[in-house]
Write an enzyme that holds these catalytic residues in place. Structure first.
Site, short mmCIF file in Angstrom:
data_model
loop_
_atom_site.label_atom_id
_atom_site.label_comp_id
_atom_site.label_asym_id
_atom_site.label_seq_id
_atom_site.Cartn_x
_atom_site.Cartn_y
_atom_site.Cartn_z
N ARG A 102 0.87 -1.17 0.00
CA ARG A 102 0.00 0.00 0.00
C ARG A 102 0.91 1.23 0.00
O ARG A 102 2.02 1.18 0.53
CB ARG A 102 -0.89 0.02 1.24
CG ARG A 102 -1.82 -1.19 1.36
CD ARG A 102 -2.61 -1.14 2.66
NE ARG A 102 -3.55 -2.26 2.76
CZ ARG A 102 -3.26 -3.43 3.32
NH1 ARG A 102 -2.05 -3.63 3.86
NH2 ARG A 102 -4.17 -4.39 3.37
N ARG A 127 -0.42 -1.65 -6.91
CA ARG A 127 -0.62 -2.77 -5.96
C ARG A 127 -1.60 -3.77 -6.58
O ARG A 127 -1.38 -4.98 -6.52
CB ARG A 127 -1.15 -2.22 -4.64
CG ARG A 127 -1.57 -3.27 -3.62
CD ARG A 127 -1.92 -2.57 -2.30
NE ARG A 127 -2.84 -3.33 -1.47
CZ ARG A 127 -2.47 -4.28 -0.60
NH1 ARG A 127 -1.20 -4.60 -0.47
NH2 ARG A 127 -3.38 -4.88 0.15
N LYS A 140 -2.30 -3.11 7.79
CA LYS A 140 -3.56 -2.75 8.44
C LYS A 140 -3.81 -3.63 9.66
O LYS A 140 -3.51 -4.82 9.65
CB LYS A 140 -4.72 -2.94 7.45
CG LYS A 140 -4.89 -1.77 6.48
CD LYS A 140 -6.16 -1.95 5.68
CE LYS A 140 -6.41 -0.75 4.79
NZ LYS A 140 -7.65 -0.92 3.99
N HIS A 198 -4.04 -9.32 3.06
CA HIS A 198 -5.50 -9.36 3.18
C HIS A 198 -5.89 -10.27 4.34
O HIS A 198 -5.36 -11.38 4.47
CB HIS A 198 -6.13 -9.89 1.89
CG HIS A 198 -6.16 -8.89 0.78
ND1 HIS A 198 -6.35 -9.24 -0.54
CD2 HIS A 198 -6.03 -7.54 0.79
CE1 HIS A 198 -6.33 -8.15 -1.29
NE2 HIS A 198 -6.13 -7.11 -0.51
N HIS A 235 -2.13 3.14 -5.94
CA HIS A 235 -2.82 1.91 -5.53
C HIS A 235 -3.04 0.96 -6.70
O HIS A 235 -3.10 -0.26 -6.50
CB HIS A 235 -4.15 2.26 -4.86
CG HIS A 235 -4.63 1.21 -3.91
ND1 HIS A 235 -3.92 0.85 -2.77
CD2 HIS A 235 -5.73 0.41 -3.92
CE1 HIS A 235 -4.57 -0.11 -2.12
NE2 HIS A 235 -5.66 -0.39 -2.80
N TYR A 239 -9.47 -10.46 -7.43
CA TYR A 239 -8.48 -10.40 -8.51
C TYR A 239 -8.70 -11.52 -9.52
O TYR A 239 -8.32 -11.40 -10.68
CB TYR A 239 -7.06 -10.47 -7.93
CG TYR A 239 -6.70 -9.23 -7.16
CD1 TYR A 239 -6.31 -8.07 -7.82
CD2 TYR A 239 -6.81 -9.19 -5.78
CE1 TYR A 239 -6.02 -6.91 -7.12
CE2 TYR A 239 -6.51 -8.04 -5.06
CZ TYR A 239 -6.12 -6.91 -5.74
OH TYR A 239 -5.84 -5.76 -5.03
#
Length: 305
Positions: free
Chosen positions: A159, A253, A182, A276, A250, A285
């Site tokens: 990110r 990524r 995150k 994730h 982004h 994806y």
């Protein structure tokens, strides 16, 4: 607009989110703006200074009026949903710290977000970007900074906030980078030579002295580089070379994940590399890659010729 007690509680809430919940700086700013917008609306709605009594008395009509105002102000669905999450978070904090209870706020359902597929660039578009990003910058060190940062994001799937938090301490291992993503979730990412070499070159040209624990990517005044500044460089790039409008930091990524998938990487590995929490997030994806294959099939299959 706000009485003293509420101002003090907001400061405590911000510290709680930052120090105890480890929310990212981006989320902290967004939540703070959402709460500010909500309290400004409450002030207008009641034509009075906002007190704890008004906070406690927030009813269904006020909440729906506020959400309608957000929609009229052209907030996208995801921003409206995030705003509601911020308000619920604040009220939950008030339950714990001020014994203030309001069940109405928690009964409001979040608007459904439209599921947009992540948009990846083609390999050709990525190569054009990497080849020409150095053309944007008013000094040599900024030019090499831009390329080093873009290569790092695409090569590692970081990110933009993660990439801009890289310090010299992250660079000590020649094979892997440990990233805190995150939710304070740590992940290990392969450290490719092309990115490592560009960052080494950038640090040699950087005109500022840095401590080992300071972020290495700096703005022209020597302060930590911010995402909007870098994205402005990408806007110049995409306009000059006619690249897709959705090109941003982004999107590289997204391209990292899509290109790995197209070249045979498995979903579970990509999930770990991206950081994730849920595999379902990574599965989006798959849909993007299938769409890409469909386009290639329709364009290239001999039966269409």
């Amino acid at each position: 607009m706000l009485d003293t007690q509420i101002q003090e509680l907001i400061i405590k809430w911000q510290k709680y989110l930052s120090l105890q919940k480890n929310y990212s700086n981006h989320t902290l700013i967004s939540y703070n703006n959402d709460l500010k917008h909500f309290l400004e609306f409450m002030n207008y709605y009641n034509s009075d200074i906002v007190t704890m009594d008004y906070i406690k008395a927030a009813d269904i009509r006020l909440m729906r009026s506020w959400l309608a105002k957000r929609k009229c102000d052209n907030f996208v669905t995801s921003s409206i949903a995030r705003g509601l999450s911020a308000i619920k978070n604040f009220y939950k904090f008030l339950e714990k710290t001020a014994e203030l209870h309001n069940h109405v706020v928690f009964s409001i359902k979040s608007p459904k977000k439209s599921k947009l597929l992540p948009k990846a660039l083609s390999e050709e578009e990525v190569n054009i970007s990497l080849d020409h990003i150095e053309e944007y910058g008013n000094s040599q060190w900024i030019e090499i900074r831009n390329k080093a940062l873009l290569v790092l994001i695409y090569a590692s799937g970081l990110r933009i906030s993660e990439a801009l938090s890289i310090t010299k301490l992250h660079l000590q291992n020649l094979e892997f980078i440990k990233i805190m993503g995150k939710g304070s979730k740590e992940r290990v990412i392969p450290w490719l030579a092309i990115a490592r070499n560009l960052i080494t070159e950038y640090l040699e040209k950087l005109p500022y002295e840095l401590k080992d624990d300071e972020p290495i990517f700096r703005g022209k005044q020597g302060k930590k580089l911010q995402p909007p500044v870098f994205n402005r460089e990408l806007i110049k790039l995409k306009r000059f070379y006619g690249l897709p409008e959705y090109l941003s930091a982004h999107s590289f990524r997204h391209s990292f994940a899509s290109h790995l998938l197209e070249n045979g990487a498995d979903l579970r590995s990509i999930q770990e590399l991206l950081g994730h929490k849920s595999l379902s997030t990574t599965q989006s994806y798959t849909k993007t890659s299938i769409k890409h294959l469909e386009t290639a099939y329709v364009t290239a299959h001999p039966i269409k010729k």
